[in-house]
Design a protein around this motif. Sequence first.
Motif, PDB file in Angstrom:
ATOM      1  N   TYR A 448      67.543  22.159  18.456  1.00 29.80           N
ATOM      2  CA  TYR A 448      67.579  23.536  17.963  1.00 29.80           C
ATOM      3  C   TYR A 448      68.571  24.378  18.761  1.00 29.80           C
ATOM      4  O   TYR A 448      68.927  24.060  19.895  1.00 29.80           O
ATOM      5  CB  TYR A 448      66.189  24.170  18.057  1.00 29.80           C
ATOM      6  N   GLU A 449      68.981  25.464  18.136  1.00 27.86           N
ATOM      7  CA  GLU A 449      69.840  26.439  18.801  1.00 27.86           C
ATOM      8  C   GLU A 449      69.138  27.794  18.768  1.00 27.86           C
ATOM      9  O   GLU A 449      68.579  28.184  17.744  1.00 27.86           O
ATOM     10  CB  GLU A 449      71.190  26.549  18.095  1.00 27.86           C
ATOM     11  N   LYS A 450      69.153  28.474  19.874  1.00 24.40           N
ATOM     12  CA  LYS A 450      68.473  29.750  19.962  1.00 24.40           C
ATOM     13  C   LYS A 450      69.224  30.799  19.152  1.00 24.40           C
ATOM     14  O   LYS A 450      70.442  30.964  19.269  1.00 24.40           O
ATOM     15  CB  LYS A 450      68.356  30.194  21.421  1.00 24.40           C
ATOM     16  N   LEU A 451      68.491  31.557  18.327  1.00 20.93           N
ATOM     17  CA  LEU A 451      69.105  32.582  17.495  1.00 20.93           C
ATOM     18  C   LEU A 451      69.285  33.886  18.271  1.00 20.93           C
ATOM     19  O   LEU A 451      68.530  34.189  19.200  1.00 20.93           O
ATOM     20  CB  LEU A 451      68.228  32.857  16.268  1.00 20.93           C
ATOM     21  N   THR A 467      60.647  30.741  16.209  1.00 21.44           N
ATOM     22  CA  THR A 467      61.423  30.669  14.983  1.00 21.44           C
ATOM     23  C   THR A 467      61.250  29.284  14.377  1.00 21.44           C
ATOM     24  O   THR A 467      61.326  28.283  15.087  1.00 21.44           O
ATOM     25  CB  THR A 467      62.921  30.907  15.274  1.00 21.44           C
ATOM     26  N   CYS A 472      66.921  27.564  12.866  1.00 17.71           N
ATOM     27  CA  CYS A 472      67.595  27.253  14.131  1.00 17.71           C
ATOM     28  C   CYS A 472      67.900  25.765  14.288  1.00 17.71           C
ATOM     29  O   CYS A 472      68.241  25.321  15.382  1.00 17.71           O
ATOM     30  CB  CYS A 472      66.758  27.740  15.310  1.00 17.71           C
TER      31      CYS A 472
END
Length: 509
Positions: A448-451, A467, A472
């Motif tokens: 995942y990538e942090k928003l 989330t 993400c």
Amino acid sequence: MDLISELPDPILQHILSFLPIKQIVQTIILSKRWSHLWLTFPSLEFDTNFFRLELDLSKTEQSAEKKRLRLIDFVEQTLRQLKSLRKFKLHVDFPWPSSATVVDRWVDYVLENGVRELEIVVTVENGKRYNLPQSVLASQSLTVLTVGDCKLCPPLDGFRLLGMKRVTLLGVFVEDEIVKRLVSNCRFVEHIELDSCLGLRSVWLCETHELLTMKVHNNSGLCELGIKAMNLQAFEFRGQFQPCGIDISSCKNLKTLILTMVAITDDWFHDGITEFPMLEILALSYCHMLESLRISSPHLKKFILCGCESVTRLEINAPCLLELEYSGDLISFSLNAPTLLQADVHLSPRIFDNPWFVKQIEFLAHFNHLEVLTLRSRTGKTVVIPEEVRETFASPLYGVKHLKLKIIKPLFSPSIQDLVRAMLWIAPQPETISIESGFGKKILKFGYEKLRDEAVRHCCCASLPITCWRHCLKELKFENIREDEEKYDLHNFFHQNARILHFNIFHHH
């Protein structure tokens, strides 16, 4: 040149220990060097396969009998010439009553040799029982004794098993008094197992200070069992749904308690559980008289509740609990176990409609703080929560990192796409999802990538603590998903539903 035969004796004996008994016999016939090893072998095992004849239609009954007698003579001569023996195992099903005298001689040979571990299972014709020689129960060299399908009679000159540490009786006919005298004379016994024995009615074992573990399984007719053993650490009882009074209240240091098919009541359980402040493992299976359980245990690390169909309420207060296994229908449930790391849940409802799915969501929410949760399902349909329910309720397992599904009957399960969709709603931001069935284990790994804060405020899961995967997802890996149709369906599902970020999909076999 035979290089193997040049190896030292201990190494050659180690090699022989991996061979079936028939191959060992064939080996020692070929070489005097190997024959010498045989006579100093520390462990001998003659099982039913050794004595079973591999006959073909051309052989007469007379020739088969000659072969059997040769095998018996081989065992006889071997045991008479032994130089040292630590362990002897004998499993035979001789069809004639006179064979008992042969076995008697063999037992005498190994006892005279100072054998320390003896395992003897003898079956004779017409359901008769072989009488275990009295010399066995008077041996001072034995430390481990396993007896099966025999009859135990007390020795005329008393028990002298001074060094005995493990006693196992399997399918043995033995009376209460013999067990009591046997245990009382084995002052250093650490392990006792009574399995499928006949003749037992009321067994009370007192002042067994060295006893550490005791297993009592399937003893038809046993109606009373009492143990006074201050150092007992593990007690396991498997009944046959018949009433049996069990008194282990004096075993204050008990760490493991396993009860299966036992007719115990709530009062017995609640009164008894307070007697074991050191308990670490508790397992209750198919105890159908239990209805409401309150477990408050300061040291409990593992708890199993399986198939106790009458239980409608379960309260657990266990600050050190690490593992939990539950199998049954939905019940009233409360859990205070802050250190719980993993749970295994098998819900088996009779009918699963929308109200049941709502209760399931509430039930699963108790496990939200876990690292690993395993869900078991007969077909997998119990995890596919209807869309109208998903629209009303929040995901119960947003904190779970590794969600596993084990399907018992995969032929009737939903498609992998439907299962993945369902599991991603239950646990909306997992690190791994695995689906295990008769067709293997399929694994999905997520990155995942942090928003940015602005993006989070405008996404559909802004009200949740995290989330969800849709907004993400950055990277996705498939493992052991080999069917092209399944790969295609999963590709489409993720491309259509993960729209915020671009992501890469990797395949690994």
